[in-house]
Design a protein around this motif. Structure first.
Motif, PDB file in Angstrom:
ATOM      1  N   UNK A   1      26.167  12.512   7.091  1.00  0.00           N
ATOM      2  CA  UNK A   1      27.623  12.316   7.173  1.00  0.00           C
ATOM      3  C   UNK A   1      28.329  13.372   6.321  1.00  0.00           C
ATOM      4  N   UNK A   2      29.361  12.954   5.578  1.00  0.00           N
ATOM      5  CA  UNK A   2      30.145  13.895   4.775  1.00  0.00           C
ATOM      6  C   UNK A   2      29.402  14.382   3.539  1.00  0.00           C
ATOM      7  N   UNK A   3      28.309  13.703   3.197  1.00  0.00           N
ATOM      8  CA  UNK A   3      27.527  14.116   2.034  1.00  0.00           C
ATOM      9  C   UNK A   3      27.003  15.536   2.178  1.00  0.00           C
ATOM     10  N   UNK A   4      26.868  16.000   3.400  1.00  0.00           N
ATOM     11  CA  UNK A   4      26.359  17.349   3.649  1.00  0.00           C
ATOM     12  C   UNK A   4      27.229  18.410   2.993  1.00  0.00           C
ATOM     13  N   UNK A   5      28.504  18.084   2.723  1.00  0.00           N
ATOM     14  CA  UNK A   5      29.410  19.080   2.140  1.00  0.00           C
ATOM     15  C   UNK A   5      28.975  19.491   0.728  1.00  0.00           C
ATOM     16  N   UNK A   6      28.252  18.599   0.027  1.00  0.00           N
ATOM     17  CA  UNK A   6      27.749  18.938  -1.306  1.00  0.00           C
ATOM     18  C   UNK A   6      26.773  20.113  -1.225  1.00  0.00           C
ATOM     19  N   UNK A   7      26.112  20.199  -0.092  1.00  0.00           N
ATOM     20  CA  UNK A   7      25.127  21.243   0.172  1.00  0.00           C
ATOM     21  C   UNK A   7      25.698  22.642  -0.067  1.00  0.00           C
TER      22      UNK A   7
END
Length: 261
Positions: A51-57
């Motif tokens: 989900x939006x957690x990928x943005x931390x990547x």
């Protein structure tokens, strides 16, 4: 070409070069990071699984890369400083250390924020995570050693030796996932299209990586310039103290001719 490179080991020549490079690198870093952050945070879709957690990547991967690569810069600079006794090389390693420590800390924090939803834990004693944590301790130990020794020449040599010892953990943090079966995912960037991230995330990630490299160059130039100025100021103060002591000695001798004999 070889001689032209080593001329920048002269502090005066380095100050002249860095005075040109630093502003351009800072400006390009600001532009590149603004584009990269806007692109990665607002123009990329959520991952089907993360989900939006990928943005931390987009923060974590460049920071983790810089944590290792900056230490590699320190190792090379320390080797040159030890072998060729170039003071600017030691100062490059010293100026790079706090930048590398900051990137390492960012990598650990963003890794915890990214890993908690994926692994169900903020921290695990995974091979790569543990080696990165030890790498952070080497960064901090390197800086502490510089500050603990008053003689800058002795401090530079001992800190360089410590830096070389820590290179093992920098190597481990880079290749741990290839040596051991760890929870951490493999490389996000690869020539193999089956290995690297999806194309929709690939381009903005490259922009972010370019931005942090430019930021590092700008901060490194400023840091080395600051260290050179600090060295010059220290030398000036020592010279002034020596002149003052000599003046006091002459005054005492003039006031007591018998003591001069």
């Amino acid at each position: 070409m070889n001689n032209s490179i080593w001329t920048f080991a002269n502090p005066h020549n380095f100050m002249r070069l860095s005075g040109v490079v630093a502003p351009w690198a800072a400006a390009l870093a600001a532009i590149t990071l603004a584009i990269g952050l806007g692109w990665s945070l607002f123009a990329t879709p959520p991952d089907y699984q993360q989900k939006e957690t990928i943005k931390i990547f987009f923060i974590h991967v460049p920071a983790a890369m810089m944590a290792v690569n900056i230490y590699a810069v320190m190792v090379i600079a320390s080797l040159i400083g030890l072998i060729r006794s170039h003071p600017v090389s030691h100062l490059v390693a010293k100026a790079a250390a706090p930048i590398g420590a900051a990137f390492t800390l960012v990598a650990i924090i963003t890794g915890a924020l990214w890993g908690q939803p994926m692994w169900g834990a903020w921290w695990v004693w995974d091979a790569r995570l543990t080696s990165v944590l030890i790498l952070l301790f080497f960064y901090l130990g390197y800086l502490a050693l510089w500050n603990a020794i008053e003689d800058p020449v002795k401090a530079a040599d001992l800190a360089s030796i410590l830096c070389l010892v820590g290179s093992l953990f920098a190597f481990m943090s880079r290749y741990a996932v290839e040596f051991w079966n760890t929870l951490h995912q493999g490389a996000s960037l690869s020539l193999d299209k089956e290995s690297h991230v999806a194309d929709v995330y690939y381009a903005p990630l490259l922009v972010m990586i370019l931005g942090v490299y430019l930021l590092f160059i700008a901060l490194l130039m400023v840091g080395v310039r600051t260290e050179i100025r600090a060295r010059r100021l220290r030398a000036l103060r020592i010279a002034q103290i020596g002149q003052a002591d000599a003046a006091l000695t002459r005054t005492a001798a003039a006031g007591n001719p018998a003591s001069a004999q």
